[in-house]
Design a protein around this motif. Structure first.
Motif, PDB file in Angstrom:
ATOM      1  N   LYS A  84      14.240   0.175   2.587  1.00 47.38           N
ATOM      2  CA  LYS A  84      12.897  -0.397   2.494  1.00 47.38           C
ATOM      3  C   LYS A  84      12.110  -0.188   3.791  1.00 47.38           C
ATOM      4  CE  LYS A  84      14.087  -3.953  -0.922  1.00 47.38           C
ATOM      5  NZ  LYS A  84      14.058  -5.414  -1.227  1.00 47.38           N
ATOM      6  N   ALA A  85      12.348   0.930   4.452  1.00 44.06           N
ATOM      7  CA  ALA A  85      11.667   1.195   5.721  1.00 44.06           C
ATOM      8  C   ALA A  85      10.161   1.260   5.542  1.00 44.06           C
ATOM      9  CB  ALA A  85      12.189   2.492   6.342  1.00 44.06           C
ATOM     10  N   ARG A  86       9.698   1.847   4.452  1.00 46.09           N
ATOM     11  CA  ARG A  86       8.264   1.941   4.223  1.00 46.09           C
ATOM     12  C   ARG A  86       7.638   0.555   4.091  1.00 46.09           C
ATOM     13  NH1 ARG A  86       5.892   5.599  -0.596  1.00 46.09           N
ATOM     14  NH2 ARG A  86       6.364   3.787  -1.882  1.00 46.09           N
ATOM     15  N   GLU A 146       4.907  -1.560   6.678  1.00 46.47           N
ATOM     16  CA  GLU A 146       3.720  -2.283   6.228  1.00 46.47           C
ATOM     17  C   GLU A 146       3.765  -3.746   6.654  1.00 46.47           C
ATOM     18  OE1 GLU A 146       1.024  -1.227   4.471  1.00 46.47           O
ATOM     19  OE2 GLU A 146       1.688   0.852   4.588  1.00 46.47           O
ATOM     20  N   TYR A 147       4.913  -4.370   6.509  1.00 46.63           N
ATOM     21  CA  TYR A 147       5.053  -5.784   6.841  1.00 46.63           C
ATOM     22  C   TYR A 147       4.798  -6.009   8.334  1.00 46.63           C
ATOM     23  CZ  TYR A 147       6.884 -10.537   6.481  1.00 46.63           C
ATOM     24  OH  TYR A 147       7.007 -11.908   6.497  1.00 46.63           O
ATOM     25  N   LEU A 148       5.380  -5.160   9.165  1.00 44.74           N
ATOM     26  CA  LEU A 148       5.170  -5.294  10.600  1.00 44.74           C
ATOM     27  C   LEU A 148       3.707  -5.025  10.953  1.00 44.74           C
ATOM     28  CD1 LEU A 148       8.408  -3.584  11.966  1.00 44.74           C
ATOM     29  CD2 LEU A 148       7.864  -6.026  11.952  1.00 44.74           C
ATOM     30  N   GLY A 149       3.089  -4.064  10.275  1.00 42.19           N
ATOM     31  CA  GLY A 149       1.675  -3.802  10.515  1.00 42.19           C
ATOM     32  C   GLY A 149       0.817  -5.022  10.213  1.00 42.19           C
ATOM     33  N   MET A 209       0.850  -1.197   0.000  1.00 42.98           N
ATOM     34  CA  MET A 209       0.000   0.000   0.000  1.00 42.98           C
ATOM     35  C   MET A 209       0.883   1.244   0.000  1.00 42.98           C
ATOM     36  SD  MET A 209      -2.740   1.237   2.895  1.00 42.98           S
ATOM     37  CE  MET A 209      -3.705  -0.251   2.704  1.00 42.98           C
ATOM     38  N   ASN A 210       0.602   2.162  -0.939  1.00 45.36           N
ATOM     39  CA  ASN A 210       1.358   3.403  -0.972  1.00 45.36           C
ATOM     40  C   ASN A 210       0.892   4.314   0.146  1.00 45.36           C
ATOM     41  OD1 ASN A 210       2.854   2.709  -3.232  1.00 45.36           O
ATOM     42  ND2 ASN A 210       1.269   3.440  -4.636  1.00 45.36           N
ATOM     43  N   MET A 211       1.834   5.002   0.742  1.00 50.31           N
ATOM     44  CA  MET A 211       1.501   5.902   1.841  1.00 50.31           C
ATOM     45  C   MET A 211       1.800   7.334   1.424  1.00 50.31           C
ATOM     46  SD  MET A 211       2.691   4.005   5.308  1.00 50.31           S
ATOM     47  CE  MET A 211       4.437   4.201   4.978  1.00 50.31           C
ATOM     48  N   VAL A 212       0.876   8.193   1.667  1.00 52.89           N
ATOM     49  CA  VAL A 212       1.062   9.619   1.398  1.00 52.89           C
ATOM     50  C   VAL A 212       1.412  10.287   2.712  1.00 52.89           C
ATOM     51  CG1 VAL A 212      -0.002  11.719   0.539  1.00 52.89           C
ATOM     52  CG2 VAL A 212      -0.593   9.511  -0.491  1.00 52.89           C
ATOM     53  N   ALA A 213       2.615  10.849   2.791  1.00 52.49           N
ATOM     54  CA  ALA A 213       3.131  11.353   4.069  1.00 52.49           C
ATOM     55  C   ALA A 213       2.204  12.385   4.686  1.00 52.49           C
ATOM     56  CB  ALA A 213       4.528  11.936   3.872  1.00 52.49           C
ATOM     57  N   THR A 214       1.622  13.241   3.848  1.00 53.53           N
ATOM     58  CA  THR A 214       0.828  14.329   4.397  1.00 53.53           C
ATOM     59  C   THR A 214      -0.507  13.850   4.952  1.00 53.53           C
ATOM     60  OG1 THR A 214      -0.053  14.765   2.184  1.00 53.53           O
ATOM     61  CG2 THR A 214       1.881  16.031   2.883  1.00 53.53           C
ATOM     62  N   ALA A 215      -0.936  12.602   4.595  1.00 53.68           N
ATOM     63  CA  ALA A 215      -2.225  12.116   5.042  1.00 53.68           C
ATOM     64  C   ALA A 215      -2.114  10.946   6.008  1.00 53.68           C
ATOM     65  CB  ALA A 215      -3.063  11.701   3.827  1.00 53.68           C
ATOM     66  N   ASP A 216      -0.933  10.472   6.256  1.00 54.33           N
ATOM     67  CA  ASP A 216      -0.736   9.274   7.062  1.00 54.33           C
ATOM     68  C   ASP A 216      -0.672   9.642   8.536  1.00 54.33           C
ATOM     69  OD1 ASP A 216       0.110   6.955   8.308  1.00 54.33           O
ATOM     70  OD2 ASP A 216       1.246   6.309   6.564  1.00 54.33           O
ATOM     71  N   PRO A 217      -1.644   9.214   9.348  1.00 49.95           N
ATOM     72  CA  PRO A 217      -1.652   9.611  10.764  1.00 49.95           C
ATOM     73  C   PRO A 217      -0.499   9.032  11.555  1.00 49.95           C
ATOM     74  CG  PRO A 217      -3.310   7.927  10.363  1.00 49.95           C
ATOM     75  CD  PRO A 217      -2.780   8.347   9.020  1.00 49.95           C
ATOM     76  N   PHE A 218       0.087   7.936  11.102  1.00 44.62           N
ATOM     77  CA  PHE A 218       1.164   7.296  11.850  1.00 44.62           C
ATOM     78  C   PHE A 218       2.457   8.099  11.812  1.00 44.62           C
ATOM     79  CE2 PHE A 218      -1.498   3.801  10.139  1.00 44.62           C
ATOM     80  CZ  PHE A 218      -2.045   3.378  11.332  1.00 44.62           C
TER      81      PHE A 218
END
Length: 329
Positions: free
Chosen positions: A279-281, A285-288, A1-10
């Protein structure tokens, strides 16, 4: 899943387990929350006393708490120590109390400071003299990289200085206290004592600032339960010493696990570790998907922050997840 930094609450706060559970619907439970810098081991709560919930807190009890905190911090005058319902709200109140035309902050820094002083100039090192400012804000030790600035260097900075020492309980030697000069110092209770939900913190400042802050907070700034717990914890030096040893041991164990997993350690305190990886992003995701929440950052997508697992079952799940991620990647 792509994450958008400005919208990602985490990417702006730790926690948000409810959001994580909704996002990773098939993740195993219970969740392991490693996204905060909060100790997984808590100071024991006082015996249940119904009056703490039924009655308004007594000013004398608040005074005793501030005296105990002053002794712990080495502050001679308890009138300079203001109990607040968490250091986050103190940051926002100080932003309103100290409006200045020229401010600067040492970055990266906790997002609450950026919200309180949105116009502050961001600088990347402690050479504050290179910036034209009236107010300088920094965290020491810093979150998320654990960077520290020597207290003697802080005392040389000109202008008004605000030092966020939310993680200083793990290593009191880095604190600007008790010899803070005219600086304003913020201290957190919940992180070191593992009771973030109690919402307790302190501001140490000159009497004039302390009085203005107390006026904003009103007559009952913290709950009776928070007062009783904080008073007991600050008087329990043996528990504090044991906690520091336990945190150091766990942080060393986490270092070993993260390094063996091919992750580069780039900083932290004994309450958390910061890693970098290309590959931190994907790892987040994998840990999630594995029911483990860590902390990504809007400023740097290659970084993740890991808190401390609370027990052996959590260590085992983290170890297995990192091993499986390496094999799958």
């Amino acid at each position: 899943m792509n994450m958008v930094a400005t919208a990602d609450p985490f990417r702006f706060h730790g926690g948000r387990l409810a959001v994580a559970a909704a996002r990773f619907e098939t993740a195993p439970t219970p969740w392991i929350d490693l996204s905060t810098g909060i100790s997984p081991w808590s100071y024991p709560l006082p015996d249940d006393d119904p009056s703490l919930a039924r009655c308004l807190p007594e000013p004398e009890h608040l005074g005793r708490l501030e005296v105990a905190a002053a002794r712990t911090f080495g502050v001679a005058d308890p009138a300079e120590v203001v109990a607040v319902p968490g250091s986050d709200i103190a940051i926002r109140l100080l932003g309103a109390l100290l409006p200045v035309a020229r401010s600067a902050m040492l970055t990266p820094i906790y997002s609450g400071h950026r919200a309180a002083w949105p116009d502050a100039v961001a600088i990347a090192d402690a050479d504050a003299d290179a910036v034209d400012h009236d107010l300088f804000i920094l965290a020491n030790p810093n979150n998320p990289d654990g960077r520290t600035v020597a207290p003697e260097r802080l005392r040389e900075i000109r202008g008004q200085v605000i030092v966020d020492e939310a993680f200083a309980d793990t290593d009191p030697a880095v604190s600007l206290l008790p010899d803070r000069g005219a600086a304003i110092v913020l201290r957190s209770f919940g992180k070191f004592f593992g009771l973030a939900g109690l919402r307790l913190g302190f501001v140490i400042a000159d009497i004039s600032v302390a009085r203005r802050l107390r006026a904003l907070l009103g007559d009952w700034p913290v709950s009776g339960f928070a007062m009783a717990t904080g008073l007991a914890a600050y008087q329990d030096q043996q528990w504090q010493d044991n906690q520091r040893r336990r945190l150091r041991d766990a942080a060393s164990r986490l270092d070993e696990l993260l390094t063996e997993s091919g992750l580069e350690l780039v900083g932290g305190t004994s309450l958390f570790r910061l890693i970098t990886h290309d590959k931190a992003r994907e790892l987040f995701e994998y840990l999630g998907q594995s029911g483990i929440l860590v902390r990504p950052f809007a400023e740097n997508e290659r970084q993740l922050r890991f808190g401390l697992p609370a027990h052996e079952a959590a260590w085992d799940r983290l170890t297995d997840a990192l091993k499986n991620w390496r094999q799958d990647s």
